[in-house]
Write a protein that holds these residues in place. Structure first.
Motif, PDB file in Angstrom:
ATOM      1  N   LEU A  80      43.921  50.298  31.911  1.00 29.47           N
ATOM      2  CA  LEU A  80      42.591  49.792  32.238  1.00 29.47           C
ATOM      3  C   LEU A  80      42.550  48.264  32.218  1.00 29.47           C
ATOM      4  N   GLU A  81      43.199  47.662  31.237  1.00 29.79           N
ATOM      5  CA  GLU A  81      43.238  46.195  31.169  1.00 29.79           C
ATOM      6  C   GLU A  81      44.006  45.623  32.351  1.00 29.79           C
ATOM      7  N   ARG A  82      45.071  46.295  32.739  1.00 27.23           N
ATOM      8  CA  ARG A  82      45.841  45.846  33.898  1.00 27.23           C
ATOM      9  C   ARG A  82      44.985  45.913  35.163  1.00 27.23           C
ATOM     10  N   GLY A  83      44.207  46.985  35.293  1.00 33.00           N
ATOM     11  CA  GLY A  83      43.332  47.109  36.449  1.00 33.00           C
ATOM     12  C   GLY A  83      42.337  45.977  36.540  1.00 33.00           C
ATOM     13  N   LEU A  84      41.775  45.593  35.409  1.00 30.84           N
ATOM     14  CA  LEU A  84      40.826  44.471  35.389  1.00 30.84           C
ATOM     15  C   LEU A  84      41.494  43.169  35.816  1.00 30.84           C
ATOM     16  N   ARG A  85      42.672  42.903  35.259  1.00 27.81           N
ATOM     17  CA  ARG A  85      43.382  41.671  35.630  1.00 27.81           C
ATOM     18  C   ARG A  85      43.709  41.658  37.118  1.00 27.81           C
ATOM     19  N   GLN A  86      44.107  42.812  37.641  1.00 30.01           N
ATOM     20  CA  GLN A  86      44.502  42.885  39.034  1.00 30.01           C
ATOM     21  C   GLN A  86      43.320  42.618  39.962  1.00 30.01           C
ATOM     22  N   LEU A  87      42.136  43.065  39.555  1.00 29.41           N
ATOM     23  CA  LEU A  87      40.941  42.790  40.361  1.00 29.41           C
ATOM     24  C   LEU A  87      40.739  41.287  40.528  1.00 29.41           C
ATOM     25  N   GLY A  88      40.909  40.546  39.449  1.00 34.17           N
ATOM     26  CA  GLY A  88      40.733  39.101  39.514  1.00 34.17           C
ATOM     27  C   GLY A  88      41.769  38.431  40.396  1.00 34.17           C
ATOM     28  N   LEU A  89      43.027  38.847  40.263  1.00 32.62           N
ATOM     29  CA  LEU A  89      44.090  38.248  41.072  1.00 32.62           C
ATOM     30  C   LEU A  89      43.910  38.579  42.551  1.00 32.62           C
ATOM     31  N   THR A  90      43.493  39.798  42.839  1.00 30.79           N
ATOM     32  CA  THR A  90      43.278  40.196  44.227  1.00 30.79           C
ATOM     33  C   THR A  90      42.110  39.431  44.837  1.00 30.79           C
ATOM     34  N   ALA A  91      41.072  39.214  44.044  1.00 33.72           N
ATOM     35  CA  ALA A  91      39.914  38.459  44.536  1.00 33.72           C
ATOM     36  C   ALA A  91      40.316  37.042  44.933  1.00 33.72           C
ATOM     37  N   GLU A  92      41.194  36.434  44.154  1.00 30.94           N
ATOM     38  CA  GLU A  92      41.665  35.082  44.479  1.00 30.94           C
ATOM     39  C   GLU A  92      42.428  35.077  45.805  1.00 30.94           C
ATOM     40  N   LYS A  93      43.239  36.099  46.028  1.00 27.24           N
ATOM     41  CA  LYS A  93      43.981  36.189  47.287  1.00 27.24           C
ATOM     42  C   LYS A  93      43.034  36.413  48.468  1.00 27.24           C
ATOM     43  N   ASP A  94      42.075  37.312  48.260  1.00 26.81           N
ATOM     44  CA  ASP A  94      41.132  37.614  49.340  1.00 26.81           C
ATOM     45  C   ASP A  94      40.323  36.381  49.732  1.00 26.81           C
ATOM     46  N   GLU A  95      39.999  35.556  48.753  1.00 26.59           N
ATOM     47  CA  GLU A  95      39.216  34.344  49.029  1.00 26.59           C
ATOM     48  C   GLU A  95      39.953  33.427  50.004  1.00 26.59           C
ATOM     49  N   LYS A  96      41.273  33.384  49.914  1.00 22.97           N
ATOM     50  CA  LYS A  96      42.059  32.517  50.793  1.00 22.97           C
ATOM     51  C   LYS A  96      42.074  33.015  52.236  1.00 22.97           C
ATOM     52  N   THR A  97      41.743  34.290  52.444  1.00 28.07           N
ATOM     53  CA  THR A  97      41.737  34.834  53.809  1.00 28.07           C
ATOM     54  C   THR A  97      40.385  34.691  54.495  1.00 28.07           C
ATOM     55  N   GLU A  98      39.374  34.260  53.767  1.00 23.70           N
ATOM     56  CA  GLU A  98      38.002  34.247  54.298  1.00 23.70           C
ATOM     57  C   GLU A  98      37.832  33.419  55.569  1.00 23.70           C
ATOM     58  N   PRO A  99      38.540  32.277  55.738  1.00 24.78           N
ATOM     59  CA  PRO A  99      38.360  31.531  56.993  1.00 24.78           C
ATOM     60  C   PRO A  99      38.690  32.348  58.239  1.00 24.78           C
ATOM     61  N   LEU A 100      39.500  33.383  58.093  1.00 23.64           N
ATOM     62  CA  LEU A 100      39.871  34.224  59.232  1.00 23.64           C
ATOM     63  C   LEU A 100      39.055  35.496  59.325  1.00 23.64           C
ATOM     64  N   LEU A 101      38.216  35.749  58.337  1.00 25.43           N
ATOM     65  CA  LEU A 101      37.535  37.047  58.270  1.00 25.43           C
ATOM     66  C   LEU A 101      36.021  36.886  58.134  1.00 25.43           C
ATOM     67  N   GLY A 102      35.443  35.920  58.846  1.00 24.23           N
ATOM     68  CA  GLY A 102      34.002  35.722  58.763  1.00 24.23           C
ATOM     69  C   GLY A 102      33.204  36.909  59.266  1.00 24.23           C
ATOM     70  N   PHE A 103      33.806  37.745  60.099  1.00 26.70           N
ATOM     71  CA  PHE A 103      33.143  38.914  60.658  1.00 26.70           C
ATOM     72  C   PHE A 103      33.248  40.137  59.748  1.00 26.70           C
ATOM     73  N   ALA A 104      34.099  40.071  58.717  1.00 28.91           N
ATOM     74  CA  ALA A 104      34.386  41.235  57.881  1.00 28.91           C
ATOM     75  C   ALA A 104      33.156  41.792  57.161  1.00 28.91           C
ATOM     76  N   PRO A 105      32.278  40.944  56.587  1.00 29.61           N
ATOM     77  CA  PRO A 105      31.115  41.507  55.886  1.00 29.61           C
ATOM     78  C   PRO A 105      30.273  42.426  56.759  1.00 29.61           C
ATOM     79  N   GLY A 106      30.163  42.111  58.055  1.00 31.29           N
ATOM     80  CA  GLY A 106      29.394  42.970  58.953  1.00 31.29           C
ATOM     81  C   GLY A 106      30.003  44.351  59.068  1.00 31.29           C
ATOM     82  N   ILE A 107      31.327  44.413  59.210  1.00 31.97           N
ATOM     83  CA  ILE A 107      32.010  45.707  59.308  1.00 31.97           C
ATOM     84  C   ILE A 107      31.904  46.464  57.993  1.00 31.97           C
ATOM     85  N   VAL A 108      32.135  45.755  56.895  1.00 30.25           N
ATOM     86  CA  VAL A 108      32.051  46.391  55.578  1.00 30.25           C
ATOM     87  C   VAL A 108      30.662  46.977  55.352  1.00 30.25           C
TER      88      VAL A 108
END
Length: 556
Positions: A80-108
């Motif tokens: 469970l602790e590993r899952g929490l840490r992984q969420l944070g690390l993944t969020a940081e990676k996803d943030e770096k992709t945002e300039p290419l995915l401005g349309f993603a929130p609409g699809i989501v």
């Protein structure tokens, strides 16, 4: 969950395994429902679940659990602790992709509204899809005009995310189209346009920002996790070493392997030129059509050896029930050597492969390389291991770790080496090739994730330091960075084996435990970080604050 905790308080013999089974089932359901990886809703729901589960876990009477129960408690807590840490690390990676995915929130948003069974307004849906298509078109123009700056890794990740979003939007459209006449009337045309944009955008990103030819299906890019990501993984695997210290261990083991290679090379008349001796061994392959006979012989040889020397229990069902399959040529690009477990899947050239590829495959799967591969994959390796995993404490299968899974099979290569299972210098070179390979895996995988070397440099390292055929080196690196393995998976082979080897010294060579008992208890304990296995086998005092501290490597 709280109702279950009340049951625990009223019954001191409540089995924590039920808690683990519940968490495993809950995670499966959450992943099935929240099926868009970049969704903020998904991230928030998982964060809430991990935190609430950790809170519930604290209500367990840890001090009243037996040693097995305490191990289970620590395993699910770590999960469970590993899952929490992984969420944070993944969020940081996803943030770096945002300039290419401005349309993603609409699809989501559209997809999650469908998941939550919100009423669909066809006219509004058409307008939403129309706006999404405009944003994708704008993004494409900016990419081609070089107005968006992202690193190659983030761009590659974004391209994969676009593929995922296209698949989810296709599910959304398929749910309503044809069943809701007004939806089809409104949405059919804008959806066709947005679908085309989503199909084309990943290739534009890969070509323009990553530098990959869209037609090149063999390109290797990978997704480095960085030093912080490696440290988080090491914490979850209970390895109290830094990445830099692990690189030193890999190099130390490589030096030992190279010295042994030279000894075997001298016996064959090649002096210290062990690469020449390796070339000789590579050419000791069987003719086409004969590989299955070789594999069957090698599998029986290893099984008979461990039984004759009473090294580990081999149940009759495990010994009798395994099959051999041949690997397809396309799959050999990713798995140039054998795979095993329930069955053994043989990598060997087919008549459809080009001559050069045939020769590299035959040389890479020669008689003496295959000898180690077979007992690594079958008995006493993975086949025996998987047989036991479904029969002893199967609830622990969710706590997957390469240090236990892969470490076990490589550990047997070390033990059988010590017991002089390889009788000839050719045998020893075959075994040493694989040990050098596992040393190199520590080096190339950690350095890649630290951002120190590229995939091509990883390939060169396997060719230059281990003696791989270039095609098999490419397959190994492609497999390592395709996204199916954790960042520490490749390092886990050698490091997990060294942990088990060190633990055997503590318990078997000291006379505290018989060798067969040790091996059987390791298998029957099922998967867990090796330091936790050590605490279990040594019956150490445990607390909920358990932290790794075992320095298992004492050098060469």
């Amino acid at each position: 969950m709280r109702q279950r905790i009340e049951a625990i308080r009223s019954d001191p013999n409540y089995d924590i395994r039920q808690f683990i089974d519940t968490v495993a089932a809950d995670i499966r359901d959450l992943e099935r429902f929240h099926n868009i990886s970049i969704s903020p809703t998904r991230r928030a729901r998982f964060e809430e679940y991990y935190k609430s589960s950790l809170s519930s876990l604290q209500d367990f009477p840890f001090q009243h659990l037996n040693q097995d129960g305490k191990i289970d408690y620590l395993l699910i807590q770590n999960f469970l602790e590993r899952g929490l840490r992984q969420l944070g690390l993944t969020a940081e990676k996803d943030e770096k992709t945002e300039p290419l995915l401005g349309f993603a929130p609409g699809i989501v948003g559209l997809c999650e509204d469908r998941q939550n069974m919100k009423k669909m307004d066809g006219k509004k849906g058409a307008q939403d899809v129309f706006e999404i298509e405009k944003l994708i078109a704008e993004t494409r123009i900016k990419i081609l005009a070089e107005e968006i700056t992202v690193d190659k890794t983030s761009a590659y990740r974004a391209a994969r995310t676009v593929d995922e979003l296209r698949a989810r939007l296709e599910e959304w459209y398929g749910f309503f189209s044809g069943y809701d006449p007004l939806f089809s009337w409104w949405v059919k045309d804008p959806y066709a346009k947005v679908k085309k944009q989503l199909e084309e955008l990943p290739a534009v990103i890969r070509k323009t920002l990553v530098g990959i030819d869209p037609e090149d299906n063999d390109a290797i890019v990978g997704d480095p996790v960085g030093r912080e990501g490696l440290l988080a993984e090491l914490e979850a695997e209970m390895i109290p070493y830094t990445p830099e210290e692990l690189l030193e261990i890999g190099e130390s083991e490589y030096v030992w392997c190279e010295a042994e290679m030279k000894k075997a090379s001298r016996e064959l008349g090649y002096g210290d030129e062990w690469r020449d001796a390796l070339e000789y061994v590579k050419n000791l392959y069987v003719e086409p059509g004969s590989q299955p006979d070789l594999i069957r012989f090698l599998a029986h040889e290893a099984t008979e050896y461990v039984e004759k020397h009473d090294l580990v229990t081999v149940p009759r069902i495990a010994k009798e029930n395994w099959c051999m399959l041949m690997m397809a040529p396309e799959r050999q690009k990713v798995n140039p050597f054998f795979l095993g477990g329930t069955n053994i899947i043989v990598s060997y050239p087919t008549d459809t492969m080009e001559h050069e590829d045939k020769m590299m495959s035959m040389r890479g799967n020669n008689i003496h390389f295959s000898r180690s591969t077979v007992f690594h994959e079958m008995i006493p390796g993975h086949h025996l291991q998987f047989h036991m995993m479904v029969r002893y404490k199967p609830h622990r299968n969710m706590f997957t770790t390469p240090f236990w899974i892969e470490g076990w099979s490589l550990y047997w290569e070390m033990i059988l080496w010590d017991k002089k299972f390889p009788k000839t210098p050719e045998n020893r070179i075959g075994m040493l090739f694989w040990r050098m390979h596992r040393c190199a895996r520590i080096t190339f995988s950690l350095k890649f994730h630290l951002g120190q070397i590229s995939p091509q440099e990883c390939i060169d390292l396997l060719v230059d330091k281990v003696g791989h055929e270039r095609a098999t080196a490419e397959g190994e690196v492609r497999r390592s960075f395709a996204g199916d393995y954790s960042p520490l998976y490749q390092a886990g082979y050698m490091l997990g084996a060294l942990q088990l080897y060190s633990l055997r010294k503590e318990l078997v060579e000291s006379g505290k435990m018989k060798e067969k008992e040790f091996h059987d208890r390791v298998l029957q304990a099922n998967m867990m970080p090796i330091e936790l296995l050590r605490a279990f086998l040594k019956d150490q005092h445990l607390s909920t604050e358990f932290k790794p501290s075992w320095r298992f490597y004492d050098g060469r």
